[in-house]
Scaffold this motif. Structure first.
Motif, short mmCIF file in Angstrom:
data_model
loop_
_atom_site.label_atom_id
_atom_site.label_comp_id
_atom_site.label_asym_id
_atom_site.label_seq_id
_atom_site.Cartn_x
_atom_site.Cartn_y
_atom_site.Cartn_z
N TYR B 151 0.83 -1.21 0.00
CA TYR B 151 0.00 0.00 0.00
C TYR B 151 0.86 1.25 0.00
CZ TYR B 151 -4.29 -2.60 0.69
OH TYR B 151 -5.35 -3.44 0.52
N VAL B 152 1.95 1.20 0.76
CA VAL B 152 2.83 2.37 0.81
C VAL B 152 3.42 2.62 -0.57
CG1 VAL B 152 4.89 3.35 1.87
CG2 VAL B 152 3.38 1.91 3.22
N ASP B 153 3.77 1.51 -1.23
CA ASP B 153 4.26 1.59 -2.61
C ASP B 153 3.22 2.27 -3.50
OD1 ASP B 153 5.53 -0.99 -4.89
OD2 ASP B 153 5.68 1.19 -4.89
N THR B 154 1.97 1.86 -3.33
CA THR B 154 0.87 2.45 -4.13
C THR B 154 0.75 3.94 -3.86
OG1 THR B 154 -0.32 0.37 -3.88
CG2 THR B 154 -1.57 2.25 -4.70
N TRP B 155 0.70 4.32 -2.58
CA TRP B 155 0.54 5.74 -2.25
C TRP B 155 1.70 6.56 -2.79
CZ3 TRP B 155 -0.09 4.01 3.47
CH2 TRP B 155 -1.34 3.40 3.63
N LEU B 156 2.89 6.00 -2.72
CA LEU B 156 4.07 6.74 -3.19
C LEU B 156 3.99 6.95 -4.70
CD1 LEU B 156 6.58 7.97 -1.99
CD2 LEU B 156 7.77 5.81 -2.31
N ARG B 157 3.54 5.91 -5.40
CA ARG B 157 3.43 6.03 -6.85
C ARG B 157 2.29 6.95 -7.27
NH1 ARG B 157 6.68 2.10 -9.39
NH2 ARG B 157 7.58 0.77 -7.78
N ALA B 158 1.28 7.10 -6.40
CA ALA B 158 0.15 7.98 -6.72
C ALA B 158 0.45 9.42 -6.37
CB ALA B 158 -1.09 7.52 -5.95
N THR B 159 1.58 9.64 -5.74
CA THR B 159 1.91 11.01 -5.31
C THR B 159 2.85 11.66 -6.32
OG1 THR B 159 1.78 10.29 -3.03
CG2 THR B 159 2.96 12.32 -3.42
N ASN B 160 2.65 12.95 -6.52
CA ASN B 160 3.58 13.68 -7.37
C ASN B 160 4.83 13.96 -6.54
OD1 ASN B 160 5.01 15.38 -8.96
ND2 ASN B 160 3.39 16.91 -9.18
N ILE B 161 5.91 13.25 -6.85
CA ILE B 161 7.12 13.42 -6.03
C ILE B 161 8.10 14.41 -6.63
CG2 ILE B 161 6.96 11.15 -4.94
CD1 ILE B 161 9.17 10.26 -6.94
N ARG B 162 7.62 15.14 -7.61
CA ARG B 162 8.52 16.09 -8.29
C ARG B 162 9.07 17.15 -7.35
NH1 ARG B 162 6.41 16.73 -13.25
NH2 ARG B 162 4.49 17.50 -12.32
N ASP B 163 8.24 17.55 -6.35
CA ASP B 163 8.70 18.61 -5.44
C ASP B 163 9.09 18.06 -4.08
OD1 ASP B 163 5.92 19.98 -6.88
OD2 ASP B 163 7.90 20.86 -7.20
#
Lengths: 147, 505
Positions: B151-163
């Motif tokens: 799930y953490v993997d999912t949330w991380l991939r669903a987040t815009n980590i650009r900033d």
């Protein structure tokens, strides 16, 4: 070196540069060489500016005494809502990070642990949701509104 | 000529503005003495509507206030009014800690909302309510019980980590497959802090750069191959602070594993090396800019520590193991690399180990050592003064000596102390430099009293001996302890003893 600051109600405050440059806004003016004359601060009234300068001065004086400074900050921020918001706006306009954070923290402390109804009453917020709209938001975040 | 015209124009425009302001003020019927801030003006003129003062603050300030609230309170503000609804999503920080969101984490199955439900909902709504999706600067996820890394993997991939500047994932007690980081994270040009713990498997790409990463923490994570860690460290050109906790049990699948820390920029290193000397894993540290070193663990013959001339502060907690004499030699070699240190803290177990190798030929002198602290389950069985003396003899400029009782640093050595024989020289520093001695957690037992007695006898220039009692010390026994302390012979005439709140000279 002393600087002169003018509040929105035309009161002049003479203050040492070391104290005044805690405001990043004033610091930039000094660095750009625009601080030779009186610096006008049209967004801050004299009552608020006096408080802000007191904060700045004490932060210079008590810089090395963490305990004493914390005691001062806790006492300083015990003000009524209207003054608190004036301080917030002034700290934002003058860009004084620690004052801004402390004031925001104080407001946050007022909100912590309260129900929405209690918050609305404390802050005099008008609820402009229809009953259906409000119910929808409650469903959206059901976990947050459980007792 | 042109400049004169500009100046006149400016003067005229200022004059116009001044007249305008005066007109406006007149219209508002506000005199200059009672000029109110815009906030209070609104409050006064709209007393019938009872308009809320706080809502006159701009969005950025309201969001800043929400930043100081735990996530539950922040999300709750969405129901206050339509203006407030999206504000919590604008806070650029998400701190999802299971302990803060679920009442009883270890009995989650009985709770109506489990951590996975709440966190999923928060992440989903944050991405849905505001358009465009507000930037996220800091993401912390701490999942203690029944963690599902997927799930953490999912949330991380669903987040815009650009900033994203700060990522902290602590995924404990997971019976499930650990997660791997999304590849895009390894190429982040904004990440400054990266902290990963437990159920995370690091399989970095062969070539990547994290140009802004300053702080890295890897706590009991697993690695894909023996060079995974080196690959990551080589990808961080400005790394300042590294914390590594390596436990050999987590590395069991790897035949070899190299912990090679060759980071020229590193200033702080915290290494927890729970790797038995009998294992095949080794560490090698070469960090010329290092200023602070905290080491806890076992030492192996092949472990290499070099190039540490700038370390000024260190904490050393060497763990006990078999073959004490070899271990003692290695301990001296290790500690010797820190010979320029100014402040040092040793666990009492370390001090005892060093005692066993006290005839070591190349035992170092700590010329700059000004403050020395012994921390641990002190003085249980052995004659403490000998171990302390041994180290004091190597610190000729020492000024401050501290003892702190702590139960977390391992129990004492099984091997008896070899230092009981031999004459007792008074260390040089005691005669000329030690001015302050602190003892925290004093229980008044015989060994402690003896230690204090020896110090007071030897320290000729001691100014302050401050003793704070342990919580276990019965207050009824305090007066007799104080009496005994007072009676001890003092070498230094101006020495003041403080026992809890009572001072006596």
């Amino acid at each position: 070196m002393a600087l002169e600051l003018k509040s929105s109600d035309n009161k002049i405050f003479e203050v040492e540069e070391l104290v005044a440059v805690q405001s990043e806004t004033i610091k930039s003016l000094v660095e750009d060489g625009c601080a030779d004359n009186v610096i006008p601060l049209p967004n801050v009234d004299s009552k608020t500016l006096e408080l802000v300068l007191d904060w700045c001065k004490n932060h210079v004086d008590m810089k090395l005494d963490e305990e004493k400074l914390k005691e001062y900050e806790d006492k300083f921020i015990e003000v009524d809502q209207a003054v608190l918001y004036d301080l917030l706006l002034a700290a934002n306009y003058l860009n004084i990070k620690d004052l801004l954070n402390r004031a925001c923290q104080k407001v946050a402390d007022m909100l912590k642990g309260k129900t929405p109804e209690q918050i609305r009453e404390t802050l005099n917020i008008v609820n402009d949701f229809s009953p259906e709209e409000e119910e929808e938001i409650r469903k959206e975040n059901l976990w947050a509104f459980e007792e | 000529m042109k400049r004169q015209r500009i100046e006149t124009d400016e003067r005229e425009s200022r004059e116009r503005q001044r007249i305008e302001r005066a007109e406006i003020a007149k219209r508002r019927n506000v005199s200059s003495e009672t000029c109110l801030s815009p906030v209070r003006q609104n409050a006064q003129t709209n007393t019938d509507d009872y308009k809320d003062i706080i809502s006159s603050l701009p969005d950025s300030l309201l969001t800043h206030i929400l930043f100081f609230l735990p996530i539950r309170d922040s999300v709750s503000t969405s129901i206050l009014s339509s203006r407030w609804r999206p504000l919590w999503t604008l806070v650029p920080v998400l701190d999802l800690n299971q302990a803060g969101l679920v009442e009883r984490c270890n009995e989650e199955k009985n709770e109506k909302f489990k951590f996975v439900d709440i966190a999923s909902r928060i992440v989903a709504l944050r991405n849905a309510i505001s358009n465009p999706i507000p930037p996220l600067h800091k993401l912390c996820i701490c999942w203690y019980y029944n963690c599902h890394p997927f799930y953490v993997d999912t949330w991380l991939r669903a987040t815009n980590i650009r900033d994203l500047r700060d990522l902290d994932l602590q995924l404990l007690t997971s019976p499930h497959q650990p997660m791997e980081l999304p590849r895009t994270l390894y190429f982040s040009t904004s990440l400054v802090v990266l902290k990963l713990g437990y159920a995370i498997h690091l399989n970095p790409p062969s070539a990547f750069v994290l140009p802004c990463l300053r702080i890295l923490l890897l706590n009991c994570v697993t690695f894909a191959n023996r060079d995974s860690l080196s690959t990551i460290l080589n990808a961080c050109p400005v790394l300042l602070d590294l914390s590594l906790c390596v436990v050999d049990r987590y590395l069991n699948i790897l035949n070899e594993f190299n912990v090679i820390v060759l980071v020229a920029t590193l200033k702080r290193l915290h290494l927890c090396w729970s790797v038995q000397p009998s294992s095949k894993y080794r560490f090698q540290i070469n960090t010329p800019a290092l200023e602070y070193l905290h080491f806890r663990g076992y030492l192996n013959a092949d472990d290499v520590l070099e190039n540490l001339p700038n370390v000024v502060e260190s904490v050393i907690q060497i763990k006990d193991c078999d073959r004490i004499n070899d271990h003692a030699k290695r301990a001296w070699d290790f500690v010797g690399k820190l010979c320029n240190v100014i402040s040092m803290e040793l666990s009492t177990v370390t001090a005892q180990i060093l005692c066993h190798g006290s005839n070591h030929e190349n035992s170092p002198t700590f010329r700059n050592l000004s403050s020395l602290k012994f921390c641990g389950d002190i003085w249980h069985e052995w004659y403490a003064w000998h171990a302390v003396r041994l180290l004091l003899c190597r610190a000729p400029e020492l000024q401050t000596l501290v003892f702190e009782r702590s139960i977390f640093l391992g129990s004492n050595l099984d091997n008896p102390n070899p230092c009981l024989e031999g004459p007792l020289d008074v260390p040089e520093c005691m005669s000329s430099h030690v001015t302050t001695c602190l003892y925290e957690g004093f229980k008044g037992v015989e060994n402690e009293m003896e230690l204090v007695r020896q110090i007071l006898k030897a320290a000729r220039v001691l100014k302050t001996m401050k003793i704070t009692s342990h919580i276990d010390l019965d207050p009824r026994n305090k007066p007799s302890v104080r009496k005994k302390l007072r009676k001890f012979q003092r070498s230094s005439r101006n020495c003041q003893i403080a026992f809890d709140k009572g001072h006596f000279t």
